[in-house]
Motif scaffolding. Structure first.
Motif, PDB file in Angstrom:
ATOM      1  N   LEU A  23       0.822  -1.210   0.000  1.00  0.00           N
ATOM      2  CA  LEU A  23       0.000   0.000   0.000  1.00  0.00           C
ATOM      3  C   LEU A  23       0.855   1.259   0.000  1.00  0.00           C
ATOM      4  N   SER A  24       2.025   1.199   0.625  1.00  0.00           N
ATOM      5  CA  SER A  24       2.873   2.396   0.723  1.00  0.00           C
ATOM      6  C   SER A  24       3.346   2.882  -0.639  1.00  0.00           C
ATOM      7  N   SER A  25       3.376   1.970  -1.620  1.00  0.00           N
ATOM      8  CA  SER A  25       3.818   2.359  -2.960  1.00  0.00           C
ATOM      9  C   SER A  25       2.657   2.467  -3.955  1.00  0.00           C
ATOM     10  N   ALA A  26       1.429   2.344  -3.465  1.00  0.00           N
ATOM     11  CA  ALA A  26       0.264   2.468  -4.354  1.00  0.00           C
ATOM     12  C   ALA A  26       0.162   3.891  -4.884  1.00  0.00           C
ATOM     13  N   THR A  27      -0.294   4.025  -6.111  1.00  0.00           N
ATOM     14  CA  THR A  27      -0.451   5.355  -6.704  1.00  0.00           C
ATOM     15  C   THR A  27      -1.707   6.032  -6.162  1.00  0.00           C
ATOM     16  N   THR A  28      -1.760   7.320  -6.327  1.00  0.00           N
ATOM     17  CA  THR A  28      -2.946   8.078  -5.915  1.00  0.00           C
ATOM     18  C   THR A  28      -4.183   7.571  -6.652  1.00  0.00           C
ATOM     19  N   ILE A  29      -4.024   7.271  -7.942  1.00  0.00           N
ATOM     20  CA  ILE A  29      -5.165   6.777  -8.735  1.00  0.00           C
ATOM     21  C   ILE A  29      -5.663   5.457  -8.179  1.00  0.00           C
ATOM     22  N   GLN A  30      -4.754   4.563  -7.837  1.00  0.00           N
ATOM     23  CA  GLN A  30      -5.147   3.268  -7.290  1.00  0.00           C
ATOM     24  C   GLN A  30      -5.892   3.429  -5.967  1.00  0.00           C
ATOM     25  N   LYS A  31      -5.408   4.292  -5.115  1.00  0.00           N
ATOM     26  CA  LYS A  31      -6.064   4.513  -3.819  1.00  0.00           C
ATOM     27  C   LYS A  31      -7.433   5.171  -4.002  1.00  0.00           C
ATOM     28  N   ASN A  32      -7.500   6.147  -4.887  1.00  0.00           N
ATOM     29  CA  ASN A  32      -8.785   6.821  -5.125  1.00  0.00           C
ATOM     30  C   ASN A  32      -9.808   5.880  -5.751  1.00  0.00           C
ATOM     31  N   ASP A  33      -9.349   5.019  -6.653  1.00  0.00           N
ATOM     32  CA  ASP A  33     -10.268   4.040  -7.261  1.00  0.00           C
ATOM     33  C   ASP A  33     -10.836   3.098  -6.188  1.00  0.00           C
ATOM     34  N   ALA A  34      -9.981   2.704  -5.233  1.00  0.00           N
ATOM     35  CA  ALA A  34     -10.454   1.830  -4.158  1.00  0.00           C
ATOM     36  C   ALA A  34     -11.474   2.551  -3.280  1.00  0.00           C
ATOM     37  N   LEU A  35     -11.217   3.812  -2.968  1.00  0.00           N
ATOM     38  CA  LEU A  35     -12.175   4.591  -2.157  1.00  0.00           C
ATOM     39  C   LEU A  35     -13.500   4.755  -2.890  1.00  0.00           C
ATOM     40  N   GLN A  36     -13.438   4.989  -4.198  1.00  0.00           N
ATOM     41  CA  GLN A  36     -14.664   5.118  -4.991  1.00  0.00           C
ATOM     42  C   GLN A  36     -15.434   3.807  -5.009  1.00  0.00           C
ATOM     43  N   ALA A  37     -14.724   2.686  -5.072  1.00  0.00           N
ATOM     44  CA  ALA A  37     -15.379   1.372  -5.063  1.00  0.00           C
ATOM     45  C   ALA A  37     -16.089   1.131  -3.735  1.00  0.00           C
ATOM     46  N   ILE A  38     -15.466   1.525  -2.638  1.00  0.00           N
ATOM     47  CA  ILE A  38     -16.105   1.362  -1.326  1.00  0.00           C
ATOM     48  C   ILE A  38     -17.354   2.239  -1.243  1.00  0.00           C
ATOM     49  N   ALA A  39     -17.258   3.470  -1.753  1.00  0.00           N
ATOM     50  CA  ALA A  39     -18.410   4.373  -1.730  1.00  0.00           C
ATOM     51  C   ALA A  39     -19.583   3.793  -2.515  1.00  0.00           C
ATOM     52  N   ARG A  40     -19.298   3.250  -3.688  1.00  0.00           N
ATOM     53  CA  ARG A  40     -20.376   2.653  -4.501  1.00  0.00           C
ATOM     54  C   ARG A  40     -20.980   1.446  -3.792  1.00  0.00           C
ATOM     55  N   GLU A  41     -20.129   0.636  -3.181  1.00  0.00           N
ATOM     56  CA  GLU A  41     -20.617  -0.555  -2.484  1.00  0.00           C
ATOM     57  C   GLU A  41     -21.501  -0.167  -1.300  1.00  0.00           C
ATOM     58  N   LEU A  42     -21.123   0.914  -0.611  1.00  0.00           N
ATOM     59  CA  LEU A  42     -21.953   1.410   0.498  1.00  0.00           C
ATOM     60  C   LEU A  42     -23.338   1.801   0.009  1.00  0.00           C
ATOM     61  N   GLU A  43     -23.367   2.541  -1.096  1.00  0.00           N
ATOM     62  CA  GLU A  43     -24.648   3.023  -1.618  1.00  0.00           C
ATOM     63  C   GLU A  43     -25.555   1.880  -2.043  1.00  0.00           C
ATOM     64  N   SER A  44     -24.969   0.823  -2.553  1.00  0.00           N
ATOM     65  CA  SER A  44     -25.789  -0.292  -3.039  1.00  0.00           C
ATOM     66  C   SER A  44     -26.129  -1.299  -1.943  1.00  0.00           C
ATOM     67  N   SER A  45     -25.581  -1.079  -0.736  1.00  0.00           N
ATOM     68  CA  SER A  45     -25.795  -2.048   0.355  1.00  0.00           C
ATOM     69  C   SER A  45     -26.575  -1.460   1.519  1.00  0.00           C
ATOM     70  N   ARG A  46     -27.308  -0.398   1.245  1.00  0.00           N
ATOM     71  CA  ARG A  46     -28.023   0.293   2.329  1.00  0.00           C
ATOM     72  C   ARG A  46     -28.974  -0.634   3.086  1.00  0.00           C
ATOM     73  N   LYS A  47     -29.720  -1.429   2.349  1.00  0.00           N
ATOM     74  CA  LYS A  47     -30.747  -2.256   2.974  1.00  0.00           C
ATOM     75  C   LYS A  47     -30.140  -3.216   3.992  1.00  0.00           C
ATOM     76  N   ILE A  48     -29.090  -3.930   3.593  1.00  0.00           N
ATOM     77  CA  ILE A  48     -28.496  -4.891   4.518  1.00  0.00           C
ATOM     78  C   ILE A  48     -27.789  -4.195   5.671  1.00  0.00           C
ATOM     79  N   LEU A  49     -27.209  -3.022   5.403  1.00  0.00           N
ATOM     80  CA  LEU A  49     -26.559  -2.266   6.472  1.00  0.00           C
ATOM     81  C   LEU A  49     -27.558  -1.877   7.557  1.00  0.00           C
TER      82      LEU A  49
END
Length: 421
Positions: A23-49
């Motif tokens: 992770l220490s050598s991950a690019t900004t794009i890679q980290k931002n893409d992962a954060l965006q993926a978590i955000a999308r997953e949160l939005e689509s998982s509201r009911k179970i949450l």
């Protein structure tokens, strides 16, 4: 059970250390893409949450938790939106890793650059609020740190659901899935063992009540960044705007009384006793707030019920609808009271005088000191940090809301041209 837990925690810590290197050598794009993926997953998982959170809320009520504590535990659409917004705000923030802090060339001709680097593996120990799972995971990811999350038993179902969302999103990204791991048990043996693993874990950040934080600080072999409690004070200075005083005093206490940046003490200049304090007292009573007050404040409150305040009330972090009131005759007395009973978290003065406010801000010893604003703004999101991993009242490394830069250490990168003596 211990025979199972200890190897599991050892394995989690080892996996986190391995993930931190990648992770220490991950690019900004890679980290931002992962954060965006978590955000999308949160939005689509509201009911179970929300369904999983309902299990925790039901258990909390059955176990007699206060309304304020139940509120800290609750997940609803608004709070899920807040978690998603926090992740997307993180995406927009600059990547702190590799950032230049300082550069110099001394007489020896070496070019010396001081640059930000990830801390490595961060353990976050927290209670109640499940949104901490997302906030901390996101902040650690963006700052290049692997995280080990250990939530409280009262939010076990919610935290497991959130961790599953994170791991699902990371499995489809270029970030190691083990960069974020949740300890799946609330057994104290798991925490005890984690606190000994200084070979793998580089920093521990506890978030919760004073008892939890003191336990962690006293039992950890790993450096701890902490604040023991949030005894925040609001001082109504002579001449302060009456409407401002009313609005801020009531909202800073009653808006969300179970959070660490809510006020626990209201300090009132004697000139405000007869004019402003009765109005505040009436508004607090209407909100269901229990009031402790000194004798002069009690007299000014009139028909508003109150109990005589003692040293115990002034020093207590109530975390519910209780408030202690102290009357002072001078600014120096307000400063002395604040420094004596405050916990170094957040303090505020409401005053028309820049000179008096500057004196208060300069002499009060706290991580955040306000002039004409509520203490409730002590928050990473409100400070534009993309949420925070905690609020430190320590004096070393970090103080106040800890955002991305505070989750970095640094190293020196030196370039020469053949220097050997």
């Amino acid at each position: 059970m211990t025979d199972i837990i200890l190897p599991m925690i050892q394995q989690i810590a080892l996996q986190a250390k391995d993930a931190s290197r990648a992770l220490s050598s991950a690019t900004t794009i890679q980290k931002n893409d992962a954060l965006q993926a978590i955000a999308r997953e949160l939005e689509s998982s509201r009911k179970i949450l929300i369904e999983e959170n309902e299990k925790d809320l039901k258990a909390a009520k059955e176990n007699g938790l206060t309304d304020a504590m139940v509120d800290r535990l609750r997940l609803n659409h608004e709070r899920i939106d807040g978690m998603v917004q926090g992740l997307r705000q993180l995406i927009e923030l600059p990547d702190p890793v590799g950032g230049l802090i300082e550069e110099k060339t001394p007489a020896n001709g070496l070019n010396i650059r001081k640059v930000r680097t990830p801390i490595g593996v961060i353990g976050i120990i927290y209670e109640s609020r499940p949104n901490v799972t997302i906030d901390c995971a996101g902040l650690c990811l963006k700052s290049g740190n692997a995280s080990i999350l250990r939530g409280g038993k009262e939010a076990l179902h919610s935290n497991r659901a959130l961790a599953s969302i994170i791991n699902s999103a990371l499995s489809r990204s270029e970030i190691p899935e083990n960069a974020v791991q949740l300890i799946p048990t609330s057994d104290r043996a798991a925490l005890n063992h984690l606190l000994t693993l200084d070979e793998y874990v580089h920093c521990i950040i506890p978030r919760g009540g004073e008892g939890l934080i003191r336990f962690v600080a006293e039992n950890s072999r790993i450096p701890v960044i902490k604040h023991y409690k949030g005894v925040c004070n609001l001082y109504l200075d002579q001449g302060c705007d009456p409407q401002m005083g009313l609005d801020i005093a009531v909202s800073a206490k009653c808006g969300r009384p179970g959070v660490c940046n809510a006020i626990e003490n209201l300090i009132v200049h004697a000139s405000q006793l007869d004019s402003l304090l009765p109005k505040i007292g009436q508004a607090l009573q209407e909100k269901g707030c229990v009031i402790f007050a000194d004798e002069r404040a009690q007299k000014a409150l009139g028909d508003v019920p109150s109990t005589l305040a003692s040293e115990q009330e002034y020093a207590e972090e109530f975390l519910d609808l209780r408030l202690a009131i102290k009357t002072v005759d001078h600014l120096d007395e307000a400063i002395e009271f604040t420094n004596r009973y405050g916990s170094g978290h957040s303090e505020s003065i409401l005053s028309p005088s820049a000179e008096r406010a500057e004196k208060f801000q300069r002499e009060v010893d706290a991580s955040s000191v306000y002039w004409n604003a509520s203490t409730r703004f002590t928050d990473g999101f409100e400070f534009g940090l993309g949420a925070e991993i905690g609020i430190s009242t320590d004096r070393l490394h970090a103080r106040g809301p800890m955002g991305l830069e505070e989750l970095c250490s640094y190293k020196y990168m030196i370039q020469g041209n053949g220097q050997w003596k």
